[in-house]
Design a protein around this motif. Structure first.
Motif, PDB file in Angstrom:
ATOM      1  N   LYS B 309      -8.845  25.031  -0.644  1.00  0.00           N
ATOM      2  CA  LYS B 309     -10.270  25.310  -0.211  1.00  0.00           C
ATOM      3  C   LYS B 309     -10.838  23.933   0.333  1.00  0.00           C
ATOM      4  CE  LYS B 309     -14.565  27.007  -0.733  1.00  0.00           C
ATOM      5  NZ  LYS B 309     -15.420  26.064  -1.183  1.00  0.00           N
ATOM      6  N   ILE B 310     -10.400  22.792  -0.224  1.00  0.00           N
ATOM      7  CA  ILE B 310     -10.874  21.617   0.470  1.00  0.00           C
ATOM      8  C   ILE B 310     -10.169  21.304   1.908  1.00  0.00           C
ATOM      9  CG2 ILE B 310     -11.015  18.980  -0.012  1.00  0.00           C
ATOM     10  CD1 ILE B 310     -10.998  19.637  -2.962  1.00  0.00           C
ATOM     11  N   ALA B 311      -8.747  21.572   1.760  1.00  0.00           N
ATOM     12  CA  ALA B 311      -8.027  21.486   3.006  1.00  0.00           C
ATOM     13  C   ALA B 311      -8.585  22.316   4.127  1.00  0.00           C
ATOM     14  CB  ALA B 311      -6.430  21.921   2.764  1.00  0.00           C
ATOM     15  N   CYS B 312      -8.963  23.433   3.795  1.00  0.00           N
ATOM     16  CA  CYS B 312      -9.608  24.430   4.758  1.00  0.00           C
ATOM     17  C   CYS B 312     -10.966  23.986   5.393  1.00  0.00           C
ATOM     18  CB  CYS B 312      -9.974  25.818   4.339  1.00  0.00           C
ATOM     19  SG  CYS B 312      -8.166  26.692   4.093  1.00  0.00           S
ATOM     20  N   GLU B 313     -11.815  23.277   4.426  1.00  0.00           N
ATOM     21  CA  GLU B 313     -13.085  22.723   4.882  1.00  0.00           C
ATOM     22  C   GLU B 313     -12.659  21.673   5.719  1.00  0.00           C
ATOM     23  OE1 GLU B 313     -16.453  23.362   4.458  1.00  0.00           O
ATOM     24  OE2 GLU B 313     -15.948  25.013   3.014  1.00  0.00           O
ATOM     25  N   ILE B 314     -11.554  20.870   5.475  1.00  0.00           N
ATOM     26  CA  ILE B 314     -11.418  20.004   6.585  1.00  0.00           C
ATOM     27  C   ILE B 314     -10.910  20.404   7.781  1.00  0.00           C
ATOM     28  CG2 ILE B 314      -9.617  18.006   6.992  1.00  0.00           C
ATOM     29  CD1 ILE B 314      -9.760  17.381   3.944  1.00  0.00           C
ATOM     30  N   ALA B 315     -10.140  21.498   7.823  1.00  0.00           N
ATOM     31  CA  ALA B 315      -9.477  22.158   8.961  1.00  0.00           C
ATOM     32  C   ALA B 315     -10.398  22.844   9.772  1.00  0.00           C
ATOM     33  CB  ALA B 315      -8.354  23.266   8.481  1.00  0.00           C
ATOM     34  N   ASN B 316     -11.586  23.241   9.210  1.00  0.00           N
ATOM     35  CA  ASN B 316     -12.330  24.092   9.825  1.00  0.00           C
ATOM     36  C   ASN B 316     -13.682  23.323  10.413  1.00  0.00           C
ATOM     37  OD1 ASN B 316     -11.360  26.769  10.098  1.00  0.00           O
ATOM     38  ND2 ASN B 316     -11.552  27.208   8.034  1.00  0.00           N
ATOM     39  N   SER B 317     -13.831  22.079   9.886  1.00  0.00           N
ATOM     40  CA  SER B 317     -14.931  21.537  10.344  1.00  0.00           C
ATOM     41  C   SER B 317     -15.013  21.012  11.799  1.00  0.00           C
ATOM     42  CB  SER B 317     -14.999  19.989   9.708  1.00  0.00           C
ATOM     43  OG  SER B 317     -15.986  19.075  10.137  1.00  0.00           O
ATOM     44  N   PRO B 318     -15.891  21.637  12.568  1.00  0.00           N
ATOM     45  CA  PRO B 318     -16.150  21.166  14.088  1.00  0.00           C
ATOM     46  C   PRO B 318     -16.147  19.414  14.288  1.00  0.00           C
ATOM     47  CG  PRO B 318     -17.662  23.029  13.700  1.00  0.00           C
ATOM     48  CD  PRO B 318     -17.289  22.346  12.191  1.00  0.00           C
ATOM     49  N   LEU B 319     -16.574  18.970  13.451  1.00  0.00           N
ATOM     50  CA  LEU B 319     -17.021  17.617  13.635  1.00  0.00           C
ATOM     51  C   LEU B 319     -15.660  16.973  13.571  1.00  0.00           C
ATOM     52  CD1 LEU B 319     -20.224  16.824  11.601  1.00  0.00           C
ATOM     53  CD2 LEU B 319     -19.772  16.609  14.083  1.00  0.00           C
ATOM     54  N   ILE B 320     -14.700  17.144  12.571  1.00  0.00           N
ATOM     55  CA  ILE B 320     -13.517  16.653  12.513  1.00  0.00           C
ATOM     56  C   ILE B 320     -12.742  17.063  13.758  1.00  0.00           C
ATOM     57  CG2 ILE B 320     -11.284  16.607  11.141  1.00  0.00           C
ATOM     58  CD1 ILE B 320     -13.335  16.859   8.747  1.00  0.00           C
ATOM     59  N   LYS B 321     -12.589  18.501  14.128  1.00  0.00           N
ATOM     60  CA  LYS B 321     -11.819  18.813  15.395  1.00  0.00           C
ATOM     61  C   LYS B 321     -12.300  18.468  16.654  1.00  0.00           C
ATOM     62  CE  LYS B 321     -11.157  23.392  14.578  1.00  0.00           C
ATOM     63  NZ  LYS B 321      -9.860  23.852  14.681  1.00  0.00           N
ATOM     64  N   THR B 322     -13.449  17.894  16.807  1.00  0.00           N
ATOM     65  CA  THR B 322     -13.986  17.445  18.136  1.00  0.00           C
ATOM     66  C   THR B 322     -13.364  16.005  18.169  1.00  0.00           C
ATOM     67  OG1 THR B 322     -16.061  17.083  16.997  1.00  0.00           O
ATOM     68  CG2 THR B 322     -15.827  18.921  18.730  1.00  0.00           C
ATOM     69  N   ALA B 323     -13.361  15.260  16.892  1.00  0.00           N
ATOM     70  CA  ALA B 323     -13.031  13.908  16.726  1.00  0.00           C
ATOM     71  C   ALA B 323     -11.421  13.781  16.973  1.00  0.00           C
ATOM     72  CB  ALA B 323     -13.280  13.268  15.263  1.00  0.00           C
ATOM     73  N   MET B 324     -10.749  14.835  16.556  1.00  0.00           N
ATOM     74  CA  MET B 324      -9.430  15.046  16.864  1.00  0.00           C
ATOM     75  C   MET B 324      -9.090  14.947  18.511  1.00  0.00           C
ATOM     76  SD  MET B 324      -7.751  17.980  14.239  1.00  0.00           S
ATOM     77  CE  MET B 324      -6.368  17.898  15.161  1.00  0.00           C
ATOM     78  N   ALA B 325      -9.930  15.803  19.145  1.00  0.00           N
ATOM     79  CA  ALA B 325      -9.837  16.018  20.561  1.00  0.00           C
ATOM     80  C   ALA B 325      -9.916  14.802  21.105  1.00  0.00           C
ATOM     81  CB  ALA B 325     -10.790  17.113  20.895  1.00  0.00           C
ATOM     82  N   ALA B 326     -10.826  13.998  20.637  1.00  0.00           N
ATOM     83  CA  ALA B 326     -11.313  12.587  21.445  1.00  0.00           C
ATOM     84  C   ALA B 326     -10.428  11.617  20.853  1.00  0.00           C
ATOM     85  CB  ALA B 326     -12.832  12.344  21.045  1.00  0.00           C
ATOM     86  N   GLY B 327      -9.536  11.981  19.820  1.00  0.00           N
ATOM     87  CA  GLY B 327      -8.669  10.519  19.550  1.00  0.00           C
ATOM     88  C   GLY B 327      -9.426   9.672  18.706  1.00  0.00           C
ATOM     89  N   ASP B 328     -10.589  10.158  18.000  1.00  0.00           N
ATOM     90  CA  ASP B 328     -11.323   9.006  17.300  1.00  0.00           C
ATOM     91  C   ASP B 328     -11.163   9.175  15.932  1.00  0.00           C
ATOM     92  OD1 ASP B 328     -13.493   7.371  16.326  1.00  0.00           O
ATOM     93  OD2 ASP B 328     -15.132   8.906  16.912  1.00  0.00           O
ATOM     94  N   ALA B 329     -10.396   8.259  15.205  1.00  0.00           N
ATOM     95  CA  ALA B 329     -10.065   8.420  13.713  1.00  0.00           C
ATOM     96  C   ALA B 329     -11.519   8.295  12.881  1.00  0.00           C
ATOM     97  CB  ALA B 329      -9.087   7.469  13.542  1.00  0.00           C
TER      98      ALA B 329
END
Lengths: 416, 416
Positions: B309-329
């Protein structure tokens, strides 16, 4: 980064009623100034003795140190308020023991400078999560300066001082007549991303000169929050700092409201809702990258809670939000979202409207479906999506914005 | 629309083992040809008598007519399979009574042409949701033609025939030695958006010449699905058509597996997992607009389900997914996502790693935090995010891709 203003940005900040019984000041501790942006980044509000308060906070289990303090103070102080101080630039979330030291330093400064009890002082911080604090006194050090400048609130300056990715400052107010007393409400809010309906969903404060017992204030605020700030979503993400508080100074001269049966309680709650709904709409319209806003109503659900669950699935679906952005009336994605809410529905009775255009009926595309009419609705900046799920009489409305290139840009660039 | 190929697209389709006991054919009913695209849009697979099968399907309450039929057939036919037919272009979801007529027409054509029982025939459709069907026989009409062309499968052509927004066809295979018998597995999958870990999350079929009782096949598939297709997410949206099925012809000559205690059951399950994991990774790497893929592991959670459940919250977060796209750790957003999973955690023991770089420890930024090292991880096309939540021994891994401008483009344009 330079943020493109939301297309919904108002021409100017609204004139807010001068709620009595409080003073305010804002200032700059240099956070934005160091980045070449001229604006304040901290504000202080002080309240007349006898002011009551109430608050609803993020449900996040990684809540900021400020939120944890506010919960504690609300409990320990019995719903009395003397001061509120908020800063932008750092959220003081996930800052470990240093986050608590920052609160302690700020509270000590407030207590010594203003001569008030710590548990009547409320704190808020917004900005990047987890950024360590070099100096725990980074807010407390500014208290004497702010205290020396206290006066009639400049609401716009206050509203600007706690903005982060907001593209405009948010304020709303109303004046209610309660048994002859003119009761004034002035509210400010900040919030743009990390907005989801799981709690108060950003920082917002409403100041009123109503007189009302703290437990009633809490009850009114809880009810209002559910129908306003807890019914908006930008990205389904919930912040570690979400806070909605209301302060009632009693300075209007009205006799205190002491019972929920009191008709004046309803009048008060309705006025509070007016302000909160206005502020919540301003937050969703300033959703990161938003170009469109939709009002999503689910009706004929098994219960109001079930209706809200389904409405939130629609409001948070990236596929629906990208279709909104593109003006593509892709109603099949609404069907998808309803299906994955896992709430009771009668699939064969499902019906969908875009504004007044019915696109689906009896579990299939409407026989008189008109693609041009449906697309015309999705081309608008503001429109309604209504879904009947045929499982009962529950009804709920939520508000959402679209998912655009702007959202991807803003959230790739924020922090750096 | 023209789709930019995923950066993860393989140079060529893999060579798959020639699983015995089945024949296949694909063809064009003109759906893509009418749009100027040269590819097939329907395929048929037929199985030798005695073939067993198992399936897991979307949990959506607005499941397609095809999914509803497959569930019914699996029950009525006792897990025996004679044929599988799948088409792209229309999902046959939310098509009302006509959707059932389409199934009936297709099943009648299969029964008459192949001389098999309807309840041993499985159907699938993928494409736009809710598009009405002008002719219920739009698949059935092609059955005689396809039946006349049956032969050794051209896996790549089959894999292409059911693509929608996929940018490459997906296939995976393995050969297992089970007590001297050479058992072959060949699998294909389609899926790119509307991917979330709530069920099989796309269309995927695995064909093997293993011999295994249907109830054991179902048990193996359920277990494998949870650890593969149900552990990937692109956008958190769940399709109305998600289907994962496995067909076991028995043609390898091995003695049938009849018990879960049989060691061969484990060997079979492991081989099936190899194929499904490979296919699932191909789906997430072809996630709409994806430029990066992250493996997200949550450990020390209260239970494996809590960790997931926690892993899915991370995996589905638009804020984390856009940070990934931007290469922003931007690791603070991981803290946010952990907080809004509302699962048991010890916030003061929270620790986060990006690959081997520890960015947080004991509920705060790591004392030796190295922004350059963290950013170097986020600059990679594939990397790992590991979070320890200090509440137990539960562990789970999910896979996700980033949220890019490509996702916004694709989902604004698809359908039109």
């Amino acid at each position: 980064m330079n943020l493109t203003p939301s297309p919904f940005a108002p021409a100017s900040f609204p004139a807010l009623p001068a709620a009595r019984g409080l003073k305010a000041a804002s200032g700059s501790r240099g956070f934005y100034a160091r980045r070449g942006i001229e604006r304040d980044d901290v504000f202080l509000v002080t309240f007349d003795p006898g002011t009551t308060c109430a608050g609803v906070y993020t449900r996040s289990l990684t809540a900021s140190a400020d939120v944890r303090w506010c919960r504690e103070a609300l409990e320990a102080g019995g719903g009395k308020a003397a001061a509120l101080i908020a800063n932008s630039g750092n959220s003081n979330a996930f800052t470990g023991p240093k986050g608590v030291l920052k609160n302690e330093a700020t509270l000590t400064a407030l207590a010594q400078t203003l001569g008030v009890a710590k548990e009547q002082c409320f704190l808020a911080a917004t900005g990047v999560i987890g950024e360590p604090l070099s100096d725990p006194n980074y807010v407390g050090a500014f208290v004497p300066d702010l205290a020396g400048k206290l006066g009639a609130p400049d609401w716009e300056k206050l509203a600007r001082a706690f903005m982060t990715t907001d593209t405009y400052p948010k304020g709303a107010g109303t004046v209610a007549s309660i048994e002859g007393a003119e009761v004034r409400f002035a509210g400010i809010a900040k919030g743009s991303g990390m907005i989801a309906p799981n709690m108060a969903t950003m920082l917002s404060y409403v100041f009123t000169d109503a007189a009302i017992a703290p437990e009633l204030l809490q009850s009114a605020l809880k009810q209002v929050a559910d129908e306003t700030f807890n019914s908006i979503t930008v990205d389904g993400d919930t912040s570690t700092s979400d806070t909605l508080m209301v302060f009632a100074t009693g300075a209007s001269g009205m006799a205190p409201v002491t019972s929920e049966e009191d008709l004046r309680f309803r009048t008060f709650t309705a006025a509070l809702k007016t302000v909160c709904l206005d502020l919540a709409m301003q937050v969703v319209k300033d959703g990161e990258g938003a170009s469109k806003v939709a009002t999503i109503t689910v009706e004929d659900a098994a219960s109001p809670a079930s209706a809200k669950k389904i409405a939130c699935e629609i409001a948070n679906s990236p596929l629906i939000k990208t279709a909104m952005a593109a003006g593509d009336a892709n109603w099949g994605r609404i069907v998808m979202a309803v299906g994955k809410a896992y709430e009771p529905i009668e699939a064969d009775r499902l019906a969908i409207w875009f504004d007044d255009v019915q696109v689906a009926r009896d579990g299939a595309r409407a026989p008189d479906y008109d693609e041009a009419a449906a697309s015309a609705v999705f081309a608008k900046a503001e429109f309604a999506i209504r879904v009947s799920v045929g499982a009962g009489t529950g009804r709920a409305t939520v508000w959402t914005c679209d998912l655009t290139h702007g959202y991807v840009d803003i959230n790739g660039a924020y922090r750096t």
